[in-house]
Design a protein around this motif. Structure first.
Motif, mmCIF file in Angstrom:
data_model
loop_
_atom_site.group_PDB
_atom_site.id
_atom_site.type_symbol
_atom_site.label_atom_id
_atom_site.label_comp_id
_atom_site.label_asym_id
_atom_site.label_seq_id
_atom_site.Cartn_x
_atom_site.Cartn_y
_atom_site.Cartn_z
ATOM 1 N N GLY A 75 0.788 -1.222 0.000
ATOM 2 C CA GLY A 75 0.000 0.000 0.000
ATOM 3 C C GLY A 75 0.816 1.266 0.000
ATOM 4 O O GLY A 75 0.267 2.359 0.211
ATOM 5 N N GLN A 78 0.664 4.771 -2.669
ATOM 6 C CA GLN A 78 -0.202 5.934 -2.502
ATOM 7 C C GLN A 78 0.484 6.981 -1.621
ATOM 8 O O GLN A 78 1.346 6.644 -0.797
ATOM 9 C CB GLN A 78 -1.528 5.525 -1.857
ATOM 10 N N VAL A 82 -3.190 10.005 1.758
ATOM 11 C CA VAL A 82 -4.220 9.069 1.305
ATOM 12 C C VAL A 82 -4.212 7.824 2.184
ATOM 13 O O VAL A 82 -5.269 7.310 2.588
ATOM 14 C CB VAL A 82 -4.011 8.707 -0.174
ATOM 15 N N ARG A 83 -3.013 7.322 2.504
ATOM 16 C CA ARG A 83 -2.918 6.141 3.369
ATOM 17 C C ARG A 83 -3.445 6.442 4.769
ATOM 18 O O ARG A 83 -4.089 5.597 5.389
ATOM 19 C CB ARG A 83 -1.464 5.669 3.441
ATOM 20 N N TRP A 85 -5.771 8.675 5.540
ATOM 21 C CA TRP A 85 -7.234 8.768 5.459
ATOM 22 C C TRP A 85 -7.863 7.377 5.339
ATOM 23 O O TRP A 85 -8.871 7.094 5.993
ATOM 24 C CB TRP A 85 -7.631 9.645 4.286
ATOM 25 N N ASN A 86 -7.259 6.521 4.551
ATOM 26 C CA ASN A 86 -7.786 5.157 4.428
ATOM 27 C C ASN A 86 -7.708 4.414 5.765
ATOM 28 O O ASN A 86 -8.609 3.640 6.112
ATOM 29 C CB ASN A 86 -7.004 4.382 3.363
ATOM 30 N N MET A 87 -6.635 4.673 6.509
ATOM 31 C CA MET A 87 -6.507 4.052 7.825
ATOM 32 C C MET A 87 -7.603 4.538 8.767
ATOM 33 O O MET A 87 -8.223 3.744 9.497
ATOM 34 C CB MET A 87 -5.126 4.370 8.418
ATOM 35 N N THR A 89 -10.598 5.771 8.008
ATOM 36 C CA THR A 89 -11.910 5.241 7.612
ATOM 37 C C THR A 89 -12.049 3.773 8.008
ATOM 38 O O THR A 89 -13.130 3.322 8.386
ATOM 39 C CB THR A 89 -12.112 5.408 6.101
ATOM 40 N N GLY A 90 -10.958 3.027 7.921
ATOM 41 C CA GLY A 90 -10.995 1.639 8.363
ATOM 42 C C GLY A 90 -11.176 1.533 9.864
ATOM 43 O O GLY A 90 -11.972 0.717 10.351
ATOM 44 N N ASP A 95 -12.073 -1.732 11.498
ATOM 45 C CA ASP A 95 -11.273 -2.591 10.644
ATOM 46 C C ASP A 95 -9.816 -2.168 10.817
ATOM 47 O O ASP A 95 -9.401 -1.123 10.312
ATOM 48 C CB ASP A 95 -11.716 -2.447 9.183
ATOM 49 N N GLY A 97 -7.132 -3.565 9.711
ATOM 50 C CA GLY A 97 -6.237 -3.928 8.625
ATOM 51 C C GLY A 97 -5.630 -5.313 8.807
ATOM 52 O O GLY A 97 -6.003 -6.072 9.712
#
Length: 341
Positions: A75, A78, A82-83, A85-87, A89-90, A95, A97
């Motif tokens: 991952g 990116q 971005v990483r 933000w994805n973290m 939201t998870g 979640d 990961g």
């Protein structure tokens, strides 16, 4: 009360976000990340090892396309924001990961390691309070006597010696020299096939030295807090009034003084109970080779397993913030005179 709880819950969000942001930023600058670890292990498999161990040469000699493929695998293709933000939201969906090192979900890893940490935490918590509260009351009743002095010296000596130092001493003396206790593990091989009574004895045999190492320094603060709280209550006017009414020393101590003196101790129960599971067990678990959350966190940092590091940090921080709120609310539950206005 309701507005106070809402306000505290709202304040948890920026605190949690700040902790994650600082940790995420730091790990971006730590050398030897997952990609570099993968490349180093690949070179080791191809014979790229010198006499001192793995030869770390960064991305030297690696095909650019293969490097991009490895980065995408973890991952890292990116941008950092971005990483992050994805973290987030998870994490909002709980979640955490997947682990780079173990190739499984972080939740599954935590559930696998949790029984060991719960074992250490429960035994440490209950034994510490079972010793600290009666000892603190006894020291308050006998304040200034030889018993108070000697017990204070023992308590402070236990507090001054780090748990891992005591653990090393116990491991060498009782485990290595005398061979009274095992050197590693929570249970013996073949434990699942043992009879129930033998299972319990084997488990207690293994858990004795780790718990003793953690208990030695954990009950000192509670002991002195109990002593000071009882001493403060004994000197109040209502105690003299109770004695004047003809109540015995035991009745005054346990029915009046003890109940009021326990207020600052009882309100600390939630934090101490949760803290026993997640705090201070890293070195003990590593020393005694106990496969718990402390050892998992240590190995994750060494191997740069960022999903495990950040996932466990998120979980522990969230539990810590909620526990702090519960501790504050316990003041109202124990003493209705306390108001949050």
């Amino acid at each position: 009360m309701f507005s106070y709880i809402l306000k505290r819950l709202a304040l948890m969000l920026p605190t949690l976000l700040g902790v994650l942001l600082i940790t995420f930023t730091i790990v971006q600058f730590v050398p030897g990340g997952p990609v570099e670890q993968y490349l180093a292990e690949s070179r080791a498999g191809l014979g790229g090892v010198d006499g001192a161990g793995l030869s770390y040469r960064g991305h030297e000699g690696i095909d650019a396309q293969r490097l991009e493929t490895i980065k995408a695998l973890y991952g890292f293709d990116q941008p950092a924001h971005v990483r992050f933000w994805n973290m987030l939201t998870g994490f909002a969906r709980f979640d955490l990961g997947d682990s780079f090192m173990h190739n499984k979900a972080v939740w599954e890893l935590i559930k696998e390691k949790l029984p060991v940490s719960i074992s250490l935490g429960l035994w440490t918590f209950f034994i510490s309070y079972a010793i600290a509260i009666p000892l603190g009351v006894a020291k308050a009743v006998r304040a200034g006597t030889r018993f108070d002095l000697l017990s204070s010296l023992l308590v402070l000596a236990g507090y001054a010696v780090p748990g891992f130092v005591l653990g090393v001493a116990l491991l060498v003396l009782l485990g290595g020299q005398l061979e009274w206790f095992p050197l590693r593990g929570l249970v013996s091989p073949g434990w699942s096939e043992m009879p129930l009574g033998q299972k319990i004895l084997d488990y207690l045999w293994h858990i004795t030295l780790p718990v003793a190492s953690m208990v030695a320094g954990s009950f000192a603060v509670t002991t002195l807090l109990t002593k000071n709280a009882v001493l403060e209550e004994i000197r109040k006017q209502y105690v003299l009034t109770a004695h004047a009414k003809g109540l015995s020393q035991r009745q005054v101590l346990w029915k009046h003084v003890f109940r009021n003196a326990l207020i600052p101790i009882v309100t600390g129960f939630p934090a101490a109970f949760i803290g026993a599971f997640f705090a201070g067990a890293l070195l003990i678990e590593t020393l005694f080779t106990l496969d718990g959350l402390g050892l998992l966190g240590y190995e994750s940092i060494i191997r740069r397993d960022y999903p495990v590091v950040l996932g466990t940090l998120y979980l522990f921080t969230l539990i810590g913030l909620l526990t702090k709120l519960i501790s504050d609310l316990c003041y109202v539950w124990v003493d209705p005179r306390v108001k949050f206005d």
